[in-house]
Write a protein that holds these residues in place. Sequence first.
Motif, PDB file in Angstrom:
ATOM      1  N   LEU A  80      49.324  24.015  19.704  1.00 62.12           N
ATOM      2  CA  LEU A  80      49.623  23.934  21.133  1.00 62.12           C
ATOM      3  C   LEU A  80      48.539  23.159  21.876  1.00 62.12           C
ATOM      4  O   LEU A  80      48.840  22.291  22.704  1.00 62.12           O
ATOM      5  N   LEU A  81      47.289  23.427  21.556  1.00 60.68           N
ATOM      6  CA  LEU A  81      46.192  22.693  22.195  1.00 60.68           C
ATOM      7  C   LEU A  81      46.252  21.204  21.848  1.00 60.68           C
ATOM      8  O   LEU A  81      46.040  20.344  22.710  1.00 60.68           O
ATOM      9  N   MET A  82      46.565  20.901  20.584  1.00 59.48           N
ATOM     10  CA  MET A  82      46.674  19.502  20.177  1.00 59.48           C
ATOM     11  C   MET A  82      47.816  18.807  20.919  1.00 59.48           C
ATOM     12  O   MET A  82      47.687  17.674  21.362  1.00 59.48           O
ATOM     13  N   VAL A  83      48.930  19.512  21.096  1.00 62.72           N
ATOM     14  CA  VAL A  83      50.073  18.951  21.814  1.00 62.72           C
ATOM     15  C   VAL A  83      49.712  18.685  23.273  1.00 62.72           C
ATOM     16  O   VAL A  83      50.075  17.653  23.834  1.00 62.72           O
ATOM     17  N   ILE A  84      48.971  19.589  23.881  1.00 62.88           N
ATOM     18  CA  ILE A  84      48.563  19.394  25.274  1.00 62.88           C
ATOM     19  C   ILE A  84      47.670  18.161  25.404  1.00 62.88           C
ATOM     20  O   ILE A  84      47.816  17.362  26.315  1.00 62.88           O
ATOM     21  N   VAL A  85      46.779  17.969  24.453  1.00 66.03           N
ATOM     22  CA  VAL A  85      45.831  16.851  24.509  1.00 66.03           C
ATOM     23  C   VAL A  85      46.486  15.529  24.103  1.00 66.03           C
ATOM     24  O   VAL A  85      46.215  14.495  24.697  1.00 66.03           O
ATOM     25  N   THR A  86      47.399  15.539  23.127  1.00 65.68           N
ATOM     26  CA  THR A  86      47.918  14.284  22.578  1.00 65.68           C
ATOM     27  C   THR A  86      49.413  14.059  22.777  1.00 65.68           C
ATOM     28  O   THR A  86      49.926  13.023  22.344  1.00 65.68           O
ATOM     29  N   GLY A  87      50.140  14.977  23.375  1.00 60.67           N
ATOM     30  CA  GLY A  87      51.586  14.814  23.500  1.00 60.67           C
ATOM     31  C   GLY A  87      52.230  14.872  22.130  1.00 60.67           C
ATOM     32  O   GLY A  87      51.900  15.720  21.312  1.00 60.67           O
ATOM     33  N   ARG A  88      53.103  13.926  21.845  1.00 56.39           N
ATOM     34  CA  ARG A  88      53.841  13.930  20.576  1.00 56.39           C
ATOM     35  C   ARG A  88      53.155  13.115  19.484  1.00 56.39           C
ATOM     36  O   ARG A  88      53.806  12.672  18.541  1.00 56.39           O
ATOM     37  N   LEU A  89      51.860  12.939  19.570  1.00 53.68           N
ATOM     38  CA  LEU A  89      51.120  12.200  18.545  1.00 53.68           C
ATOM     39  C   LEU A  89      51.302  12.856  17.175  1.00 53.68           C
ATOM     40  O   LEU A  89      51.444  12.178  16.162  1.00 53.68           O
ATOM     41  N   PHE A  90      51.317  14.175  17.129  1.00 49.64           N
ATOM     42  CA  PHE A  90      51.545  14.903  15.884  1.00 49.64           C
ATOM     43  C   PHE A  90      52.873  14.471  15.254  1.00 49.64           C
ATOM     44  O   PHE A  90      52.957  14.246  14.053  1.00 49.64           O
ATOM     45  N   CYS A  91      53.898  14.322  16.092  1.00 49.00           N
ATOM     46  CA  CYS A  91      55.235  13.945  15.598  1.00 49.00           C
ATOM     47  C   CYS A  91      55.212  12.598  14.885  1.00 49.00           C
ATOM     48  O   CYS A  91      55.850  12.425  13.853  1.00 49.00           O
ATOM     49  N   GLY A  92      54.507  11.651  15.448  1.00 47.41           N
ATOM     50  CA  GLY A  92      54.521  10.302  14.901  1.00 47.41           C
ATOM     51  C   GLY A  92      53.563  10.053  13.759  1.00 47.41           C
ATOM     52  O   GLY A  92      53.744   9.121  12.979  1.00 47.41           O
TER      53      GLY A  92
ATOM     54  N   LEU B  30      57.065  17.462  26.656  1.00 42.91           N
ATOM     55  CA  LEU B  30      56.724  17.921  28.002  1.00 42.91           C
ATOM     56  C   LEU B  30      55.295  17.552  28.387  1.00 42.91           C
ATOM     57  O   LEU B  30      54.970  17.453  29.573  1.00 42.91           O
ATOM     58  N   PHE B  31      54.441  17.332  27.384  1.00 47.83           N
ATOM     59  CA  PHE B  31      53.043  16.997  27.641  1.00 47.83           C
ATOM     60  C   PHE B  31      52.746  15.507  27.493  1.00 47.83           C
ATOM     61  O   PHE B  31      51.619  15.078  27.719  1.00 47.83           O
ATOM     62  N   ASN B  32      53.739  14.697  27.129  1.00 44.98           N
ATOM     63  CA  ASN B  32      53.507  13.263  26.946  1.00 44.98           C
ATOM     64  C   ASN B  32      52.904  12.611  28.185  1.00 44.98           C
ATOM     65  O   ASN B  32      52.015  11.786  28.086  1.00 44.98           O
TER      66      ASN B  32
END
Length: 186
Positions: A12-24, A118-120
């Motif tokens: 969750l923290l990574m998503v807040i900081v990077t948006g969908r970077l994890f996805c790609g 939502l965080f992008n």
Amino acid sequence: MNFTIILGILVLLMVIVTGRLFCGRVCPLGFLQDIFFKIPFFFKIKTFKHDRHLRSFKYVYFCVVYIGIPALIAIGFIYQGIPSIILSVIMGAFFLMAVIVKRPYCKFNCNAGAVGALFNKISFWRYKIVEEKCNGCNLCTKVCKMDIIPYKLHNTLETLECIRCGKCVKACPKEAIVGGFGTKVK
């Protein structure tokens, strides 16, 4: 504290900081879908009429799976094994679709992607189109895993669908797309 809870908080923290970077760049399901899409098939679907509308399904699915079904289980209206059967059938269908459509699970169903999207707009990892350099060659669109049109987004590459894979940055011969932490987007 449970390892799953710690991992969930870190993601969750990574998503807040990077948006969908994890996805790609990290997601194993995205990687598997990319492999499935490379399987030869007599036709491939780039996009279709209601593609954009179906992408909102992942938000409905998120609410049903993480709010609706647990609520029904909690109040005893649904047998606990049914959600896992439903989820298994859905996952199987998405992997079969991945042979024909690029990343269907990411586009239409992924809960983590829905939250990340939502965080992008507020994340620290950004992309920017340098409009003076862009010649509209469309190479960025051809390599986009999510079938968006980066060069037409005019500095709104922070669209919910962008998974920040960086393929558009690498494909641009004019270096008109820049990305990274702290990239200023006007």
